[in-house]
Enzyme design. Structure first.
Site, PDB file in Angstrom:
ATOM      1  N   LEU A   1      46.607  88.040  14.977  1.00 50.40           N
ATOM      2  CA  LEU A   1      47.266  87.684  16.232  1.00 50.40           C
ATOM      3  C   LEU A   1      48.659  88.293  16.221  1.00 50.40           C
ATOM      4  CD1 LEU A   1      47.523  86.088  18.900  1.00 50.40           C
ATOM      5  CD2 LEU A   1      48.285  84.127  17.538  1.00 50.40           C
ATOM      6  N   GLU A   2      48.953  89.107  17.245  1.00 48.38           N
ATOM      7  CA  GLU A   2      50.295  89.654  17.398  1.00 48.38           C
ATOM      8  C   GLU A   2      51.124  88.700  18.264  1.00 48.38           C
ATOM      9  OE1 GLU A   2      50.337  94.441  17.279  1.00 48.38           O
ATOM     10  OE2 GLU A   2      49.255  93.611  18.996  1.00 48.38           O
ATOM     11  N   ILE A   3      52.269  88.286  17.738  1.00 43.78           N
ATOM     12  CA  ILE A   3      53.214  87.452  18.484  1.00 43.78           C
ATOM     13  C   ILE A   3      54.324  88.383  18.977  1.00 43.78           C
ATOM     14  CG2 ILE A   3      54.777  85.482  18.380  1.00 43.78           C
ATOM     15  CD1 ILE A   3      51.977  84.612  17.762  1.00 43.78           C
TER      16      ILE A   3
END
Length: 852
Positions: A601-603
């Site tokens: 997951l890219e934040i």
């Protein structure tokens, strides 16, 4: 007079302490270096430099393990004259270090230090353990001997939150056994348990192994460990393992040396030998002791996949003798140990079926098993991972040479530990560990009880599924009943499969479904429901105007604290936040498809995103089971930004006459789990085309040139959307995929020449575009460090795990030689291959991205 903190590691000679920050990864400008006093600030590393000493300026200090330092606000003068040596510390250690560092006055004209306090002789490590009557051991609670049964209870209780077998723990275990049990004739049986709830032993301390420079030195340590286990058995009393929580790696190996194993029915209890995932093998007798307990086929499956075995499956296969409730574990273990001691209970191994006896108990049958295993391993690893083959060899050797089996096992372990594949896989594991925590402080995130998901397509439904599974209330909203119904069906089908495979209980299934509330635009109460949401995750089409409209609608019905996360694959978050009433609450959360199985997951915070929003997004992502990386808000973010040039080069190779099958085969032989053509089909031709087209019009310039992304645009017009539509580059029928004549003709017409490229050049052209963009992202501070870069591409794209990610790959092949390769391509094919400045700089100084 300037005040300087000094640290004396070896003698009276002082060392200067400097700080680096996450904001630039470069030393802050002279004459002052300040570590930013905010929740975001942490020292990327502490640099210690000898100013004076018996060997002159720049003499080596040595290294300590690296980690985050936490917050501080101290001023340090510049010091340009000295060679640096990196020291990594944990937050706790660093705070101790800062508090204990010796303050030294210096003459600003000469820089000569004048000590004002005695030199500090320690590096800020945690306080040494001191044995007391109440707590005799650091890694164990005091041994308890039951007065009636005379059963000794040995409870693991390591200082950290998990129990692991470190060098220090192993030494203490030997001392405990010798002092408390070996010569104690009153002890009739021994139970091994844990003082920590939900935690038996999570495995060996991998960082101890990593720290050993010469891996051959591991052999005597492992030999001592095996001798310890043999000495335990040599006492001649029953040994019982009472397992609650994970018993993995060395933890399960410890249990396998016992006569009897009992585990709890807790959802947190799992057993396995996952060493193969680190490029290693079970070294404390696991390759020899497992198959007599569970059978050869089950044992090989466990060791070659590294999969977890849950309690009831463990009982069925004979890995454990009993499965009990958590509350009764230790009592049942004591009673079982006493019964084994007095002979009223006999430890029995699970009997084999006649078919398995024929296969496993004679050389002819085993040859059939080995042939099938070899085929499976070759198919799954493509021969790129040495560990599975070493595991097979150890089991075979042990069957033929029982007297030397443990010696051979530890020798093979040491060989594997020295391989670049193991170093790379351990690097990934280390990176995953680092990514488990953010740097914004324990209280930065808001509590999230309800998450609203906008859009019930594959992405939205997947996000809703992984959220509901963690006990969070989910509001799943779409346009109408049909759309939201498809999302609900997606989730229930996935949960039904888990239920059927006994990976989920009926109770958990019911709980998950009850956590989801379906809503539509026509639902009269959707605004009221959204008023209770703590976070909204939007997963609609990649349309900027639509996303802004949704932001406005959501802000009008949600509370001020509500975080708004957009699941966009490329659109800058700042653009989406433009015009919002609460822009500080808006953040990007880029999931990968399919959401339930993709780990990354890219934040993506924009410049106005608050620390609270970033910390909350990180914690929700982690709770969903994702490995989270925080990346800069630029077109494509990190993973898709790297995929842009990659996809362009694929189209260039198609134009240069490379067949689709050859493209896939080349990248699979490089080590990718799937080739670029299969990847485009699985992601979706429409999604891949959108990313490539978007980035072609973004800020990558010449790096997106050299190919023709219209290759996929025309496919969309034909309805060839990839696997989801049954037709992309490949035609999908059931589990089979083929390339039909129409696609073959389309690709042939697209090609303008046939360069007849060999596999190596195909690999280098694609991978170099990929790797160069990753390095450019590090140069432009889109990612914080090489660890984030490696984790992002391994988990986001499947970049060959045994190579450790793009930055470890560059370290392995040598940055200088890789720059030479790219320069050759620049001359041959064009400026799209020109290496970025960071690669040129590293090549010029022979620098590596990772410290060993």
């Amino acid at each position: 007079m300037d005040r300087q903190p000094f640290l004396d590691l070896q003698s009276e000679f002082p060392f200067v302490v400097r700080f680096w920050t996450s904001s630039s990864q470069k030393a802050l400008p002279s004459p002052k270096r300040k570590m930013l006093a905010s929740r975001r600030a942490f020292a990327h590393s502490i640099v210690v430099t000898r100013r004076v000493g018996p060997h002159g300026a720049g003499s080596s200090v040595g290294r300590l393990p690296v980690g985050r330092v936490g917050t501080a606000s101290s001023w340090f003068p510049g010091d340009r004259d000295c060679t640096v040596a990196t020291i990594t510390m944990t937050t706790h250690t660093a705070k101790r270090f800062l508090s204990k560092a010796t303050a030294v006055s210096s003459d600003p004209s000469t820089g000569t230090p004048t000590q004002s306090t005695p030199p500090i002789k320690e590096t800020g490590s945690s306080k040494p353990f001191v044995s007391t009557t109440e707590r005799k051991y650091e890694f164990f609670t005091n041994v308890e001997i039951t007065p009636r049964e005379h059963v000794a209870i040995v409870r693991f209780d390591c200082p950290k939150s998990v129990n692991s077998i470190s060098f220090a723990m192993a030494e203490e275990a030997k001392k405990l056994w010798k002092d408390e049990i070996a010569s104690n004739s009153d002890v009739k049986a021994v139970v091994f348990s844990s003082a920590k709830p939900d935690m038996f032993i999570a495995g060996a301390d991998i960082f101890d192994i990593k720290a050993v420079e010469n891996k051959h030195d591991l052999i005597p340590f492992i030999a001592d460990g095996v001798k310890f286990f043999q000495d335990m058995r040599g006492k001649g009393v029953p040994l019982v393992a009472a397992i609650d929580g994970p018993a993995l790696g060395g933890g399960l190996e410890w249990a396998l040396w016992c006569d009897y194993r009992i585990c709890t029915d807790s959802s947190k209890t799992k057993m396995g030998l996952p060493e193969v995932k680190l490029g290693l093998l079970p070294g404390f007798g696991g390759t020899q002791n497992l198959h007599p307990v569970v059978g050869l086929q089950n044992a090989m499956d466990m060791m070659l996949t590294g999969k977890d075995i849950r309690p009831h499956q463990a009982k069925k296969m004979g890995l454990v003798d009993l499965v009990v409730a958590q509350a009764s574990l230790e009592r049942v273990a004591i009673d079982s140990a006493a019964a084994l001691a007095n002979g009223s209970l006999k430890a029995k191994r699970k009997s084999k079926s006649m078919f398995n006896k024929i296969l496993e108990d004679n050389s002819i049958g085993r040859n059939v098993i080995w042939n099938q295993i070899d085929k499976m391993v070759q198919k799954n690893t493509n021969g790129k991972y040495p560990a599975p083959y070493a595991i097979i060899d150890c089991v075979k050797f042990g069957l033929d040479n029982p007297s030397q089996k443990y010696q051979h096992e530890r020798e093979e372990f040491a060989k594997l530990a020295a391989t670049p594949e193991s170093e790379a896989l351990i690097g990934i594991f280390d990176g995953m560990t680092q990514m488990k925590k953010h740097s914004f402080g324990a209280d930065a995130a808001i509590p999230v009880k309800t998450v609203a998901v906008m859009g019930a397509g594959l992405m939205g439904a997947g996000i809703a599924q992984v959220t509901a599974e963690k006990g969070i209330k989910v509001l799943l909203k779409d346009r109408n009943d049909e759309a939201v119904g498809r999302g609900q069906s997606y989730m229930t089908e996935n949960w039904s499969k888990k239920l059927k495979r006994k990976r989920m209980t009926q109770y958990q299934y019911n709980l998950n479904t009850s956590n989801v509330t379906a809503l539509t635009d026509d639902s009269p109460t959707w605004q009221r429901h959204f008023g209770n949401a703590d976070m909204v995750i939007e997963a609609v089409f990649e349309d900027l105007d639509l996303k802004r409209k949704i932001v406005a609608n959501v802000e009008s019905v949600t509370k001020d604290h509500c975080i708004f996360a957009t699941n966009t694959s490329a659109i800058p978050i700042a653009d989406i936040a433009q015009g919002a009433s609460r822009p500080e609450n808006i953040i990007g959360m880029h999931y990968f498809s399919p959401v339930p199985s993709m780990p990354l997951l890219e934040i993506i915070p924009h410049t106005g995103t608050s620390d609270t929003a970033t910390a909350t997004a990180f914690e929700i992502g982690s709770k969903q089971g994702k490995t989270c990386i925080v990346v800069k808000d630029v077109p494509g973010f990190y993973v898709n930004r790297c995929l842009g040039p990659y996809l362009v080069e694929v189209s260039a190779l198609v134009r240069d006459g490379v067949p689709l099958e050859a493209l896939d085969k080349s990248l699979k032989n490089f080590g990718m789990p799937v080739g670029p053509i299969t990847l485009a089909d699985e992601v979706g031709i429409d999604v891949s085309s959108h990313v490539a087209k978007f980035l072609s019009n973004a800020d990558l310039g010449v790096r997106m040139e050299g190919g023709d992304v219209s290759l996929m645009e025309q496919m969309i017009g034909k309805g060839w959307l990839g696997k989801k539509s049954g037709q992309g580059f490949y035609t999908y029928k059931g589990k089979k995929k083929t390339i039909n004549e129409e696609v073959q003709k389309y690709v042939k017409d697209f090609a303008t020449r046939d360069l007849k490229l060999d596999e190596k050049e195909i690999q280098d052209r694609i991978v170099s575009r990929f790797v160069n963009e990753a390095a450019k992202c590090l140069e432009d501070e889109i990612i914080e460090n090489p660890v984030v870069g490696d984790i992002g591409l391994v988990f986001g794209t499947g970049f060959a795990p045994f190579r450790g990610g793009p930055f470890r790959y560059l370290d392995q092949v040598g940055v200088a030689s890789y720059v030479d390769r790219m320069n050759t391509f620049t001359d041959k094919y064009g400026p799209q291959f020109e290496p970025c400045q960071l690669l040129k700089d590293y090549a010029a100084t022979d620098k590596k991205f990772h410290k060993r």
